[in-house]
Enzyme design. Sequence first.
Site, short mmCIF file in Angstrom:
data_model
loop_
_atom_site.label_atom_id
_atom_site.label_comp_id
_atom_site.label_asym_id
_atom_site.label_seq_id
_atom_site.Cartn_x
_atom_site.Cartn_y
_atom_site.Cartn_z
N SER A 146 0.85 -1.20 0.00
CA SER A 146 0.00 0.00 0.00
C SER A 146 0.88 1.24 0.00
O SER A 146 2.03 1.20 0.45
CB SER A 146 -0.86 0.00 1.27
OG SER A 146 -1.48 1.25 1.46
N TYR A 159 -2.21 -0.72 10.34
CA TYR A 159 -2.28 -1.07 8.92
C TYR A 159 -0.97 -0.70 8.22
O TYR A 159 -0.38 -1.50 7.49
CB TYR A 159 -3.47 -0.35 8.27
CG TYR A 159 -3.64 -0.63 6.80
CD1 TYR A 159 -4.18 -1.84 6.36
CD2 TYR A 159 -3.26 0.30 5.84
CE1 TYR A 159 -4.34 -2.10 5.00
CE2 TYR A 159 -3.42 0.05 4.48
CZ TYR A 159 -3.97 -1.15 4.07
OH TYR A 159 -4.12 -1.42 2.73
#
Length: 264
Positions: A146, A159
């Site tokens: 990501s 995350y």
Amino acid sequence: MARHETQHPPKVAVITGASSGLGAELARELSRHGWSVGLIARREDRLMTLADEIRQAGGRTAIAVADVSDKAMLLAAFDSIRGELGAVDLLIANAGVGKPDFLDPFTVDDIEQMIRVNLLGVLYSIAAVLPQMIEQRRGHIAAVSSAGAYKGMPGSAGYCASKSAVSTLLEGLRIQLREYGVSVTTICPGFVRTDMTDVNSFRMPWLQEPDAAARKIVRALNRRKKVYNFPWQMALMIKLLRWLPDWFIARTLPRKSDVVRNNE
Ligand SMILES: NC(=O)c1ccc[n+]([C@@H]2O[C@H](COP(=O)([O-])OP(=O)(O)OC[C@H]3O[C@@H](n4cnc5c(N)ncnc54)[C@H](OP(=O)(O)O)[C@@H]3O)[C@@H](O)[C@H]2O)c1
């Protein structure tokens, strides 16, 4: 390569987290390009519907249900797909979860789950294909990390930590695997419209549609890119963010959560 130019023999890609979002679109896109696609996730009904769609369009596919954080279950799923489709040429370790962090109470369990799925799930997926790729001295390993891998963001520190670990894992493996003929690609998307982001109430800059994102990813994989950061605007913004002082980020950026859970 379009489906009518199907590769001989068809190459085999296995995609984890293929039951929705980016994973499902990657499966459709690769199948359109002549790949046989192995689909792994927990929701069997979704996998079966996607497999039907791919077969009706003339593609070749196999499904296996597994939780990527369960090593034995995941290895068995890869074995089952190999049994149906043959050796794996391309792995896309895409399965992932994204949850906001709360401080009071501190959401340790959610962060633990993100590390299990996002990091250990990628690790186990790689373990499932690596011996065969090393033996054959060819193959391609990709994982969906990501843009969040580059910066610990307030409210999604767990995350971001799980994704930066994925990016670092792939970076080291990429260098080590050079001499074995195995390519490694780290995919770092910005925001994509999927179930994961549908819950976000803040404005997501440069939000991409999942089919468009999948097309870009497949093009990057075809070029065997080492790291694919996209869209470029998000890649640039994240690089700039790394240089900004904490007070500025704390004041200006939307955060995924507040300190106390019931403030949601
Ligand atoms: N959307 C974005 O803006 C964005 C941005 C950057 C990176 N990403 C990454 O892109 C990847 C795909 O996410 P998405 O946006 O497409 O979200 P999504 O639609 O929620 O898809 C997540 C996929 O992961 C699977 N999954 C979750 N936990 C699993 C587990 N324990 N075992 C097996 N499969 C599991 C889900 O399938 P089941 O529930 O059926 O198991 C689903 O297929 C993730 O790694 C995510 O972190 C997304």
